[in-house]
Design a protein around this motif. Structure first.
Motif, short mmCIF file in Angstrom:
data_model
loop_
_atom_site.label_atom_id
_atom_site.label_comp_id
_atom_site.label_asym_id
_atom_site.label_seq_id
_atom_site.Cartn_x
_atom_site.Cartn_y
_atom_site.Cartn_z
N HIS A 44 0.84 -1.20 0.00
CA HIS A 44 0.00 0.00 0.00
C HIS A 44 0.87 1.25 0.00
O HIS A 44 0.61 2.20 -0.75
CB HIS A 44 -0.94 0.00 1.21
N SER A 45 1.91 1.25 0.80
CA SER A 45 2.81 2.41 0.82
C SER A 45 3.57 2.53 -0.50
O SER A 45 3.85 3.63 -0.96
CB SER A 45 3.78 2.34 1.99
N SER A 46 3.86 1.39 -1.13
CA SER A 46 4.53 1.40 -2.43
C SER A 46 3.62 2.03 -3.49
O SER A 46 4.09 2.81 -4.33
CB SER A 46 4.90 -0.02 -2.83
N VAL A 47 2.34 1.70 -3.45
CA VAL A 47 1.38 2.28 -4.40
C VAL A 47 1.34 3.79 -4.21
O VAL A 47 1.42 4.56 -5.19
CB VAL A 47 -0.03 1.68 -4.21
N GLN A 48 1.22 4.23 -2.98
CA GLN A 48 1.13 5.66 -2.71
C GLN A 48 2.40 6.38 -3.16
O GLN A 48 2.34 7.46 -3.74
CB GLN A 48 0.87 5.92 -1.24
N SER A 49 3.53 5.77 -2.91
CA SER A 49 4.80 6.38 -3.30
C SER A 49 4.91 6.51 -4.80
O SER A 49 5.29 7.56 -5.33
CB SER A 49 5.95 5.54 -2.76
N ASN A 50 4.56 5.45 -5.52
CA ASN A 50 4.64 5.48 -6.98
C ASN A 50 3.64 6.45 -7.59
O ASN A 50 3.94 7.11 -8.58
CB ASN A 50 4.43 4.07 -7.55
N VAL A 51 2.46 6.55 -7.00
CA VAL A 51 1.47 7.50 -7.48
C VAL A 51 1.99 8.92 -7.30
O VAL A 51 1.88 9.76 -8.20
CB VAL A 51 0.11 7.30 -6.77
N ASP A 52 2.56 9.19 -6.14
CA ASP A 52 3.09 10.53 -5.88
C ASP A 52 4.21 10.89 -6.84
O ASP A 52 4.28 12.02 -7.33
CB ASP A 52 3.60 10.64 -4.44
N LYS A 53 5.07 9.93 -7.13
CA LYS A 53 6.16 10.18 -8.08
C LYS A 53 5.63 10.48 -9.47
O LYS A 53 6.13 11.35 -10.16
CB LYS A 53 7.11 8.97 -8.13
N ASN A 63 -5.82 14.54 -10.02
CA ASN A 63 -7.13 13.98 -9.67
C ASN A 63 -7.14 12.46 -9.87
O ASN A 63 -7.76 11.74 -9.09
CB ASN A 63 -8.23 14.62 -10.50
N LYS A 64 -6.46 11.99 -10.89
CA LYS A 64 -6.36 10.55 -11.10
C LYS A 64 -5.57 9.93 -9.96
O LYS A 64 -5.90 8.84 -9.48
CB LYS A 64 -5.69 10.24 -12.43
N ALA A 65 -4.53 10.62 -9.52
CA ALA A 65 -3.73 10.12 -8.41
C ALA A 65 -4.57 10.02 -7.14
O ALA A 65 -4.50 9.02 -6.42
CB ALA A 65 -2.54 11.05 -8.17
#
Length: 115
Positions: A44-53, A63-65
Motif C-alpha cells: 500500500h505504501s509502495s502504491v502511494q509512493s509510486n502515485v506521488d512520483k 485527480n487521477k492520483a
C-alpha cells in the motif's frame, strides 16, 4: 527526419522523456498489480509512493492520483490492512501565510542646526 538542428535536439529530448515516462508508468502499474493481488501495508505504501512520483513527474493528473490512492485505501480497509500514514498525495496546500510585520515608518533624520 528533421533537418534543422533544434528539431533534431527536440527529437532526442522527446525520446528521453518518453523512456523516462514509460518507466514511471510501468513501476506504477506493477505496484498497483502487486497490491491488488495481495494487499499489505508495504504494498500500500509502495502504491502511494509510486502515485506521488508519477504526479510529481507529470505522468498522471493529480485527480487521477487522488482516485487511485482512494481506491487503494478502500481496498486496504476492506481487506483489513492498516493503511500507511501517508494517505493523500494531491494535498491542497493552502498558500503559505506570510507573517508580514507591520511596516515601521522610516526613522526621521534630524536636520543639522544652522548657526
Amino acid at each position: 527526419m528533421p533537418i534543422i538542428k533544434s528539431a533534431k535536439k527536440r527529437v532526442r529530448v522527446a525520446n528521453k522523456a518518453a523512456v523516462r515516462n514509460s518507466k514511471t508508468k510501468r513501476s506504477l502499474r506493477s505496484a498497483l498489480k502487486v497490491f491488488s493481488r495481495s494487499p499489505s501495508t508495504k504494498s500500500h505504501s509502495s502504491v502511494q509512493s509510486n502515485v506521488d512520483k508519477a504526479v510529481k513527474k507529470g505522468v498522471i493528473h493529480k485527480n487521477k492520483a487522488a482516485r487511485l490512492k482512494s481506491r487503494a485505501s478502500q481496498k486496504a480497509k476492506t481487506s483489513g490492512v492498516k493503511p500507511s500514514k501517508k494517505t493523500t498525495s494531491a494535498k491542497k496546500t493552502t498558500a503559505a501565510k506570510k507573517t508580514t510585520a507591520a511596516k515601521k515608518a522610516p526613522a526621521k533624520k534630524t536636520a543639522a542646526k544652522k548657526k
